[in-house]
Design a protein around this motif. Structure first.
Motif, mmCIF file in Angstrom:
data_model
loop_
_atom_site.group_PDB
_atom_site.id
_atom_site.type_symbol
_atom_site.label_atom_id
_atom_site.label_comp_id
_atom_site.label_asym_id
_atom_site.label_seq_id
_atom_site.Cartn_x
_atom_site.Cartn_y
_atom_site.Cartn_z
ATOM 1 N N GLY A 116 0.791 -1.222 0.000
ATOM 2 C CA GLY A 116 0.000 0.000 0.000
ATOM 3 C C GLY A 116 0.823 1.271 0.000
ATOM 4 N N ASP B 29 -3.259 0.767 -8.311
ATOM 5 C CA ASP B 29 -4.689 0.782 -7.980
ATOM 6 C C ASP B 29 -4.982 1.686 -6.776
ATOM 7 N N ASP B 30 -6.231 1.740 -6.366
ATOM 8 C CA ASP B 30 -6.649 2.616 -5.265
ATOM 9 C C ASP B 30 -6.036 2.241 -3.921
ATOM 10 N N GLN B 31 -5.549 1.019 -3.800
ATOM 11 C CA GLN B 31 -4.884 0.576 -2.569
ATOM 12 C C GLN B 31 -3.364 0.694 -2.693
ATOM 13 N N ASN B 32 -2.893 1.394 -3.743
ATOM 14 C CA ASN B 32 -1.471 1.574 -4.025
ATOM 15 C C ASN B 32 -0.753 0.248 -4.256
ATOM 16 N N LEU B 33 -1.417 -0.661 -4.939
ATOM 17 C CA LEU B 33 -0.823 -1.936 -5.327
ATOM 18 C C LEU B 33 -0.751 -1.983 -6.854
ATOM 19 N N LYS C 286 -1.214 -3.266 -10.411
ATOM 20 C CA LYS C 286 -2.177 -4.142 -11.076
ATOM 21 C C LYS C 286 -1.507 -5.164 -11.985
ATOM 22 N N ARG D 165 5.800 5.591 4.318
ATOM 23 C CA ARG D 165 5.571 5.911 2.908
ATOM 24 C C ARG D 165 6.105 7.309 2.579
#
Length: 85
Positions: free
Chosen positions: A6, A37-41, A43, A68
């Motif tokens: 994240g 993505d929205d979870q900072n992962l 894709k 972070r």
């Protein structure tokens, strides 16, 4: 060190000059990768389309620090240093 899930700092701070799906010209420093993505992962983590530079990045304490925000700050500083050379 284990990558901080994240975080996404390495997908935002540095420039990437190789093609990324959805970003055929790579991305400039400070721009969020379209594959984050929205979870900072990522894709496309583990997929062949992922740029080699991304695949070879290893989370290290000297780069990622404790948070972070530390990771973003360090990666931005490193990006700035490489632009000066």
């Amino acid at each position: 060190m284990e990558c901080r899930l994240g975080c996404g700092a390495c997908c935002i701070a540095p420039s990437i000059t190789s093609p990324i799906p959805g970003m055929p010209n790579g991305k400039p420093a400070g721009v969020r990768c379209i594959q984050l993505d929205d979870q900072n992962l990522c894709k496309i983590f583990g997929q062949s389309e992922r740029p080699k530079v991304c695949d070879s990045f290893t989370a290290e304490y000297d780069i990622c620090g404790d948070t972070r925000d530390e990771a973003l700050q360090t990666l931005i500083q490193l990006e700035d240093i490489t632009l000066l050379q």
